[in-house]
Design a protein around this motif. Structure first.
Motif, PDB file in Angstrom:
ATOM      1  N   SER A  87     -37.000 -58.144   9.716  1.00 42.16           N
ATOM      2  CA  SER A  87     -35.897 -58.837   9.045  1.00 42.16           C
ATOM      3  C   SER A  87     -35.282 -59.880   9.970  1.00 42.16           C
ATOM      4  O   SER A  87     -35.280 -59.704  11.198  1.00 42.16           O
ATOM      5  CB  SER A  87     -34.826 -57.828   8.631  1.00 42.16           C
ATOM      6  N   GLU A  88     -34.770 -60.936   9.376  1.00 47.04           N
ATOM      7  CA  GLU A  88     -34.069 -61.964  10.158  1.00 47.04           C
ATOM      8  C   GLU A  88     -32.595 -61.581  10.333  1.00 47.04           C
ATOM      9  O   GLU A  88     -31.851 -62.254  11.031  1.00 47.04           O
ATOM     10  CB  GLU A  88     -34.168 -63.323   9.454  1.00 47.04           C
ATOM     11  N   PHE A  89     -32.173 -60.530   9.667  1.00 51.26           N
ATOM     12  CA  PHE A  89     -30.783 -60.067   9.717  1.00 51.26           C
ATOM     13  C   PHE A  89     -30.520 -59.367  11.068  1.00 51.26           C
ATOM     14  O   PHE A  89     -31.388 -58.687  11.603  1.00 51.26           O
ATOM     15  CB  PHE A  89     -30.569 -59.076   8.561  1.00 51.26           C
ATOM     16  N   GLN A  90     -29.314 -59.575  11.598  1.00 55.70           N
ATOM     17  CA  GLN A  90     -28.963 -58.937  12.874  1.00 55.70           C
ATOM     18  C   GLN A  90     -27.639 -58.189  12.751  1.00 55.70           C
ATOM     19  O   GLN A  90     -26.809 -58.520  11.900  1.00 55.70           O
ATOM     20  CB  GLN A  90     -28.796 -59.993  13.968  1.00 55.70           C
TER      21      GLN A  90
END
Lengths: 190, 77
Positions: A87-90
């Motif tokens: 995922s590009e989510f952090q």
């Protein structure tokens, strides 16, 4: 793993370890205002090395700490970043600072329940407004100002006396007045 | 007939008012999780656009381009 799945897994770990924390940033402004897209979840937690090690140990597969802890300039706080596989989510974990407002909003945080069994902690609505105004001033980001206008539009019982007190200390009274005007709230209504 | 600035302002205000009403109708759960869901949705659309622009790129190359556009470093794949 999606961003929300990653955040839920982390919240479960924080609850298990018993680390005091709260979910801040756009998750909190979405909760009180008009939801918008966000590429990260911000949490503030009471740092101590032992609990951080325990959190790292209990993180499920797919979540990992970025090796490099960084410093956030606007609020002068240290943060750790959790990466989510696929995922590009952090997720950003800010250490609770000594700043008077950071301490106050943390003490006043409220327990919120989601779904059937997820307990988490959020700042009070007024504290979200105050912090967002601070970011709007210090970071010069228009989305923080827009978040405040959205909260003022959705919420009906804002304690403006309390908000004004902190804005005076932070030098954000002018931005508050602008946000109130944009939200169509008369300045006399507190 | 040309749209006047006043009409645009009025439409923007009406749109904002509708967004407020919609937000008031949403449950706490919906509002809490919406930010990341919208982000995933936007990433999906952007990835499709990148793949369309670069039909010879692999999935990982497309993701690398997405990360570059998002300004993200150091991600696990």
């Amino acid at each position: 793993m999606t961003g929300n799945e990653g955040l839920l897994a982390l919240i479960h770990v924080l609850n298990e370890v018993g680390t005091p924390y709260m979910v801040v940033g756009s998750y909190s402004s979405n909760f009180y205002g008009i939801p918008r897209s966000t590429k990260d979840a911000d949490l503030v937690f009471q740092f101590d090395p032992r609990s951080l090690a325990e959190i790292a140990k209990r993180l499920p597969e797919g979540l990992s700490f970025d090796q490099q802890s960084t410093f956030e300039m606007v609020t002068s706080t240290r943060k750790d970043v959790i990466l989510i596989e696929g995922s590009e989510f952090q997720i950003e974990l800010f250490h609770l600072s000594e700043d008077a407002f950071d301490q106050t909003r943390f003490k006043q945080r409220e327990k919120v329940m989601f779904g059937n069994d997820l307990n988490t902690w959020m700042p009070r609505m007024e504290d979200v407004i105050i912090q967002k105004l601070r970011w709007a001033k210090g970071g010069g980001r228009s989305k923080d100002f827009d978040d405040v206008v959205a909260i003022l539009g959705v919420q009906e019982n804002v304690n403006f006396d309390y908000v004004t007190q902190w804005c005076e200390k932070h030098g954000t009274l002018e931005i508050l007045a602008k946000a109130r005007a944009e939200a169509g709230i008369e300045q006399g209504n507190s | 007939m040309e749209t006047t600035e006043e009409q645009i302002r009025q439409q923007a205000a009406e749109c904002h008012a509708r967004k407020i009403q919609q937000a008031k109708r949403m449950s706490s759960d919906e509002k809490f999780f919406a930010g990341a869901e919208l982000f995933d949705y936007a990433c999906g659309i952007t990835l499709s656009g990148i793949a369309h622009q670069h039909p010879l790129w692999s999935k990982s190359e497309c993701r690398e381009e997405l990360r570059r556009r998002l300004g993200i470093r150091n991600l696990v794949s």
